[in-house]
Design a protein around this motif. Structure first.
Motif, PDB file in Angstrom:
ATOM      1  N   ARG A 158     -84.254 -48.023  58.107  1.00 42.31           N
ATOM      2  CA  ARG A 158     -85.114 -47.855  59.297  1.00 42.31           C
ATOM      3  C   ARG A 158     -84.284 -47.397  60.491  1.00 42.31           C
ATOM      4  O   ARG A 158     -84.746 -46.586  61.311  1.00 42.31           O
ATOM      5  CB  ARG A 158     -85.807 -49.181  59.604  1.00 42.31           C
ATOM      6  CG  ARG A 158     -86.755 -49.124  60.796  1.00 42.31           C
ATOM      7  CD  ARG A 158     -87.973 -48.285  60.488  1.00 42.31           C
ATOM      8  NE  ARG A 158     -88.897 -48.281  61.611  1.00 42.31           N
ATOM      9  CZ  ARG A 158     -88.832 -47.442  62.652  1.00 42.31           C
ATOM     10  NH1 ARG A 158     -87.876 -46.520  62.700  1.00 42.31           N
ATOM     11  NH2 ARG A 158     -89.715 -47.497  63.627  1.00 42.31           N
ATOM     12  N   HIS A 159     -83.071 -47.904  60.597  1.00 43.60           N
ATOM     13  CA  HIS A 159     -82.149 -47.521  61.669  1.00 43.60           C
ATOM     14  C   HIS A 159     -81.837 -46.031  61.598  1.00 43.60           C
ATOM     15  O   HIS A 159     -81.877 -45.317  62.610  1.00 43.60           O
ATOM     16  CB  HIS A 159     -80.864 -48.356  61.542  1.00 43.60           C
ATOM     17  CG  HIS A 159     -79.903 -48.179  62.677  1.00 43.60           C
ATOM     18  ND1 HIS A 159     -79.821 -49.077  63.719  1.00 43.60           N
ATOM     19  CD2 HIS A 159     -78.977 -47.216  62.934  1.00 43.60           C
ATOM     20  CE1 HIS A 159     -78.885 -48.678  64.564  1.00 43.60           C
ATOM     21  NE2 HIS A 159     -78.362 -47.547  64.111  1.00 43.60           N
ATOM     22  N   GLU A 160     -81.531 -45.539  60.398  1.00 42.15           N
ATOM     23  CA  GLU A 160     -81.209 -44.124  60.221  1.00 42.15           C
ATOM     24  C   GLU A 160     -82.425 -43.244  60.486  1.00 42.15           C
ATOM     25  O   GLU A 160     -82.297 -42.142  61.023  1.00 42.15           O
ATOM     26  CB  GLU A 160     -80.679 -43.868  58.805  1.00 42.15           C
ATOM     27  CG  GLU A 160     -79.344 -44.535  58.497  1.00 42.15           C
ATOM     28  CD  GLU A 160     -78.227 -44.064  59.416  1.00 42.15           C
ATOM     29  OE1 GLU A 160     -78.265 -42.905  59.864  1.00 42.15           O
ATOM     30  OE2 GLU A 160     -77.302 -44.857  59.693  1.00 42.15           O
ATOM     31  N   LEU A 161     -83.607 -43.729  60.119  1.00 44.94           N
ATOM     32  CA  LEU A 161     -84.825 -42.977  60.403  1.00 44.94           C
ATOM     33  C   LEU A 161     -85.045 -42.855  61.908  1.00 44.94           C
ATOM     34  O   LEU A 161     -85.449 -41.800  62.403  1.00 44.94           O
ATOM     35  CB  LEU A 161     -86.026 -43.654  59.739  1.00 44.94           C
ATOM     36  CG  LEU A 161     -86.112 -43.511  58.216  1.00 44.94           C
ATOM     37  CD1 LEU A 161     -87.104 -44.524  57.643  1.00 44.94           C
ATOM     38  CD2 LEU A 161     -86.519 -42.096  57.833  1.00 44.94           C
ATOM     39  N   MET A 162     -84.768 -43.944  62.634  1.00 47.88           N
ATOM     40  CA  MET A 162     -84.864 -43.896  64.090  1.00 47.88           C
ATOM     41  C   MET A 162     -83.934 -42.830  64.657  1.00 47.88           C
ATOM     42  O   MET A 162     -84.339 -41.986  65.472  1.00 47.88           O
ATOM     43  CB  MET A 162     -84.500 -45.263  64.688  1.00 47.88           C
ATOM     44  CG  MET A 162     -84.344 -45.246  66.205  1.00 47.88           C
ATOM     45  SD  MET A 162     -83.503 -46.714  66.876  1.00 47.88           S
ATOM     46  CE  MET A 162     -81.834 -46.506  66.238  1.00 47.88           C
ATOM     47  N   LEU A 163     -82.681 -42.848  64.211  1.00 47.66           N
ATOM     48  CA  LEU A 163     -81.701 -41.886  64.712  1.00 47.66           C
ATOM     49  C   LEU A 163     -82.071 -40.458  64.356  1.00 47.66           C
ATOM     50  O   LEU A 163     -81.806 -39.522  65.118  1.00 47.66           O
ATOM     51  CB  LEU A 163     -80.309 -42.217  64.163  1.00 47.66           C
ATOM     52  CG  LEU A 163     -79.672 -43.524  64.632  1.00 47.66           C
ATOM     53  CD1 LEU A 163     -78.326 -43.729  63.942  1.00 47.66           C
ATOM     54  CD2 LEU A 163     -79.492 -43.537  66.150  1.00 47.66           C
ATOM     55  N   SER A 164     -82.698 -40.285  63.194  1.00 49.51           N
ATOM     56  CA  SER A 164     -83.036 -38.928  62.746  1.00 49.51           C
ATOM     57  C   SER A 164     -84.048 -38.269  63.666  1.00 49.51           C
ATOM     58  O   SER A 164     -84.096 -37.036  63.772  1.00 49.51           O
ATOM     59  CB  SER A 164     -83.577 -38.956  61.317  1.00 49.51           C
ATOM     60  OG  SER A 164     -84.894 -39.458  61.262  1.00 49.51           O
ATOM     61  N   TYR A 191     -92.067 -54.403  53.833  1.00 47.87           N
ATOM     62  CA  TYR A 191     -91.103 -53.551  54.518  1.00 47.87           C
ATOM     63  C   TYR A 191     -90.502 -52.501  53.588  1.00 47.87           C
ATOM     64  O   TYR A 191     -90.256 -51.367  54.012  1.00 47.87           O
ATOM     65  CB  TYR A 191     -89.998 -54.390  55.168  1.00 47.87           C
ATOM     66  CG  TYR A 191     -90.424 -55.014  56.473  1.00 47.87           C
ATOM     67  CD1 TYR A 191     -90.918 -54.235  57.514  1.00 47.87           C
ATOM     68  CD2 TYR A 191     -90.352 -56.393  56.662  1.00 47.87           C
ATOM     69  CE1 TYR A 191     -91.325 -54.807  58.712  1.00 47.87           C
ATOM     70  CE2 TYR A 191     -90.755 -56.968  57.861  1.00 47.87           C
ATOM     71  CZ  TYR A 191     -91.237 -56.165  58.878  1.00 47.87           C
ATOM     72  OH  TYR A 191     -91.643 -56.727  60.063  1.00 47.87           O
ATOM     73  N   PHE A 192     -90.277 -52.851  52.324  1.00 51.37           N
ATOM     74  CA  PHE A 192     -89.730 -51.859  51.393  1.00 51.37           C
ATOM     75  C   PHE A 192     -90.695 -50.679  51.260  1.00 51.37           C
ATOM     76  O   PHE A 192     -90.298 -49.513  51.365  1.00 51.37           O
ATOM     77  CB  PHE A 192     -89.460 -52.464  50.018  1.00 51.37           C
ATOM     78  CG  PHE A 192     -89.056 -51.424  49.002  1.00 51.37           C
ATOM     79  CD1 PHE A 192     -87.776 -50.901  48.999  1.00 51.37           C
ATOM     80  CD2 PHE A 192     -89.980 -50.942  48.078  1.00 51.37           C
ATOM     81  CE1 PHE A 192     -87.394 -49.917  48.088  1.00 51.37           C
ATOM     82  CE2 PHE A 192     -89.619 -49.960  47.162  1.00 51.37           C
ATOM     83  CZ  PHE A 192     -88.325 -49.454  47.165  1.00 51.37           C
ATOM     84  N   ASN A 193     -91.952 -50.965  51.032  1.00 50.79           N
ATOM     85  CA  ASN A 193     -92.927 -49.893  50.848  1.00 50.79           C
ATOM     86  C   ASN A 193     -93.205 -49.157  52.160  1.00 50.79           C
ATOM     87  O   ASN A 193     -93.391 -47.931  52.160  1.00 50.79           O
ATOM     88  CB  ASN A 193     -94.220 -50.455  50.255  1.00 50.79           C
ATOM     89  CG  ASN A 193     -94.063 -50.827  48.796  1.00 50.79           C
ATOM     90  OD1 ASN A 193     -93.976 -49.972  47.926  1.00 50.79           O
ATOM     91  ND2 ASN A 193     -93.990 -52.130  48.515  1.00 50.79           N
ATOM     92  N   PHE A 194     -93.212 -49.879  53.263  1.00 44.45           N
ATOM     93  CA  PHE A 194     -93.436 -49.260  54.577  1.00 44.45           C
ATOM     94  C   PHE A 194     -92.306 -48.282  54.908  1.00 44.45           C
ATOM     95  O   PHE A 194     -92.547 -47.106  55.230  1.00 44.45           O
ATOM     96  CB  PHE A 194     -93.541 -50.362  55.629  1.00 44.45           C
ATOM     97  CG  PHE A 194     -93.819 -49.865  57.032  1.00 44.45           C
ATOM     98  CD1 PHE A 194     -94.430 -48.645  57.264  1.00 44.45           C
ATOM     99  CD2 PHE A 194     -93.474 -50.650  58.132  1.00 44.45           C
ATOM    100  CE1 PHE A 194     -94.691 -48.200  58.561  1.00 44.45           C
ATOM    101  CE2 PHE A 194     -93.735 -50.218  59.420  1.00 44.45           C
ATOM    102  CZ  PHE A 194     -94.344 -48.990  59.636  1.00 44.45           C
ATOM    103  N   PHE A 195     -91.067 -48.748  54.809  1.00 46.15           N
ATOM    104  CA  PHE A 195     -89.935 -47.898  55.169  1.00 46.15           C
ATOM    105  C   PHE A 195     -89.729 -46.770  54.158  1.00 46.15           C
ATOM    106  O   PHE A 195     -89.293 -45.675  54.522  1.00 46.15           O
ATOM    107  CB  PHE A 195     -88.661 -48.727  55.296  1.00 46.15           C
ATOM    108  CG  PHE A 195     -88.703 -49.766  56.400  1.00 46.15           C
ATOM    109  CD1 PHE A 195     -89.657 -49.703  57.408  1.00 46.15           C
ATOM    110  CD2 PHE A 195     -87.786 -50.809  56.429  1.00 46.15           C
ATOM    111  CE1 PHE A 195     -89.710 -50.656  58.414  1.00 46.15           C
ATOM    112  CE2 PHE A 195     -87.821 -51.768  57.435  1.00 46.15           C
ATOM    113  CZ  PHE A 195     -88.785 -51.687  58.429  1.00 46.15           C
TER     114      PHE A 195
END
Length: 386
Positions: free
Chosen positions: A61-67, A103-107
Motif C-alpha cells: 500500500r505504501h508503494e502504491l501511494m508513492l506511485s 486488506y489482502f484482497n483490497f490492496f
C-alpha cells in the motif's frame, strides 16, 4: 550477551495503524518515518502471523501511494506485491483473520487497478467487500476509502450506475466524518470522489451536471491548496469543454493542468499532454499537435505510462500520418486491458472523422469496434448482477 526483550505485537500494531493513516492521508515524510520505525520494531517483535502479513500488505500500500505521488521514484511495486502475496501464502488459510483477508484482497485490487488490469482489480474488490461486511469494528473512513476505490474501477469499466453509487457513498461518509471531527481532514478525499462523480455525469452526457461538478471540485481543490488536485480539476473541466466542442476553453484548462503536473513531475502530465495534443489536432493546428505528440511520448515513456503511449497513436495514425494500422494497435490495447469505455469513445470519434473524410468503408470497421465495446459493457453489467 543477553537478547533484547521481545516487543509485544500489540504495541507494534499501534504504530502500524499510525503508518496506515499516514499512507491514506498521503503524508509521505510521516509514512516513511513510520515505515522505518515499524520495520525496526518487527525485528524484535514476538511472533504473530497476522502482523507479519499485515506489514507486507502495508508495504505494498505504501508503494502504491508513492506511485501516485512520486511516480518517477517508484520501482518497488512489483516486488512489494510478490512479497505480500508470499507472506499470505506462508500462513494457513484457517489462521487468517477477516481483517487480513480484507486488506489482502483490497490492496491486491488496488495493485491490479494500478496496472490497468480492471477485471482482476474488480474480482479482488468484490472478494474484499465480502470480508468488509464481517468487520464490525471497521472504521467508517476505511469503508469510505474502499467505496472510493471500487467507484474508480467501475468508472474505468464504464459501469456508470455502480461507479456513481459507490462514489456518492464514499463522499457521504467523508463529509459526515468532517462534520464530526473538530478539524476537517477529508477535503482531499471529497474532491477525489467529486472527480469520479464528474466522470460519470460526463459519460451519461449530462454536461451541465458534469461542468458544475468539475467547477466545484476545482474550487474545493483550490480551497485546500492541493496542487495535484487543482491540476486534475482543470483537466476535468477541459474534458467537459472538449465534449462540448468548446475547444479553446478545453485547451486552456488542459494547458493549466499540464503546467501544474509538469511542475510536480506527476504521471498525470502525460494525460494532460495527450489531451492537449488531441485538441490541437482537432483544431487542425498540426504543427503544435506534432510537437505535443513527440513531447507526450517522451513524458509517457519516462513515467512508463503505457495507456498514454497507446492513446498517442490515435493522434499519429489519424491526424499526423494517416495510418489505420497504428490506430488498430491502440484498439487492441483497449481490448486487452478491458478498457471498453475508451474503446467505444475513441472508435466513434475515429469513425466520425473517417466518415467526414468520405472514407465510409474504413469508418464501418471502427463503428463495429464501438458496437463490440458497448456489448462488452452491457455484458459486464449483467455479470455484476449475479
Amino acid at each position: 550477551m543477553l537478547k533484547p526483550e521481545l516487543i509485544p505485537y500489540h504495541y507494534v500494531s499501534l504504530d502500524i495503524n499510525h503508518w496506515y493513516v499516514a499512507i491514506k492521508k498521503g503524508w509521505v515524510p510521516i509514512a516513511e518515518a513510520m515505515k522505518e520505525k515499524v520495520e525496526k520494531e518487527f525485528e524484535n517483535m514476538e511472533e504473530n502471523d497476522d502482523v507479519a502479513v499485515y506489514i507486507q500488505l502495508l508495504k505494498l500500500r505504501h508503494e502504491l501511494m508513492l506511485s501516485y505521488l512520486h511516480p518517477d521514484s517508484v520501482t518497488n511495486i512489483e516486488k512489494a506485491y510478490k512479497n505480500a502475496k508470499q507472506a499470505k501464502e506462508n500462513v494457513a488459510e484457517s489462521n487468517l483473520t477477516d481483517l487480513i483477508e480484507f486488506y489482502f484482497n483490497f490492496f491486491t485490487g488496488m495493485y491490479h487497478f494500478r496496472t490497468r488490469d480492471l477485471v482482476d482489480a474488480l474480482t479482488y474488490y468484490r472478494i474484499a467487500e465480502k470480508h468488509l461486511d464481517l468487520l464490525e469494528d471497521q472504521a467508517e473512513a476505511n469503508k469510505a476509502e474502499f467505496y472510493f476505490k471500487v467507484s474508480e474501477v467501475y468508472y474505468y469499466m464504464k459501469e456508470t450506475y455502480f461507479s456513481m453509487n459507490y462514489a456518492k457513498r464514499a463522499y457521504a461518509i467523508f463529509d459526515r466524518q468532517d462534520k464530526v471531527d473538530e478539524k476537517p481532514t477529508y477535503g482531499k478525499q471529497k474532491v477525489q470522489c467529486q472527480f469520479v462523480i464528474f466522470g460519470n455525469w460526463l459519460d451519461k452526457m449530462c454536461y451541465e451536471e458534469a461542468l458544475d461538478t468539475a467547477n466545484k471540485s476545482l474550487t474545493d481543490a483550490k480551497e485546500i491548496d492541493e496542487k495535484h488536485l487543482i491540476g486534475s480539476a482543470h483537466f476535468n473541466v477541459g474534458l467537459c469543454y472538449n465534449q462540448l466542442e468548446e475547444l479553446d476553453k478545453a485547451e486552456y484548462h488542459f494547458q493549466r493542468s499540464y503546467d501544474i503536473h509538469k511542475q510536480q513531475g506527476h504521471i498525470y502530465e502525460s494525460k494532460a499532454l495527450f489531451n492537449l495534443a488531441y485538441v490541437k489536432a482537432k483544431q487542425n493546428d498540426l504543427k503544435v499537435a506534432t510537437a505535443l505528440y513527440k513531447e507526450g511520448n517522451v513524458v509517457a515513456k519516462r513515467h512508463e505510462n503505457q495507456e498514454i503511449i497507446e492513446k498517442l497513436k490515435l493522434i499519429k495514425g489519424l491526424y499526423l500520418s494517416y495510418d489505420l494500422n497504428i490506430l488498430r494497435e491502440t484498439f487492441k490495447f483497449f481490448k486487452k486491458k478491458s478498457l471498453y469505455g475508451d474503446m467505444e469513445e475513441y472508435a466513434v470519434a475515429v469513425a466520425e472523422f473517417l466518415t467526414n473524410k468520405e472514407k465510409r468503408h474504413e469508418a464501418v470497421e471502427f463503428y463495429q469496434m464501438a458496437i463490440e465495446a458497448r456489448r462488452q459493457i452491457q455484458r459486464g453489467k449483467h455479470l455484476h448482477e449475479i
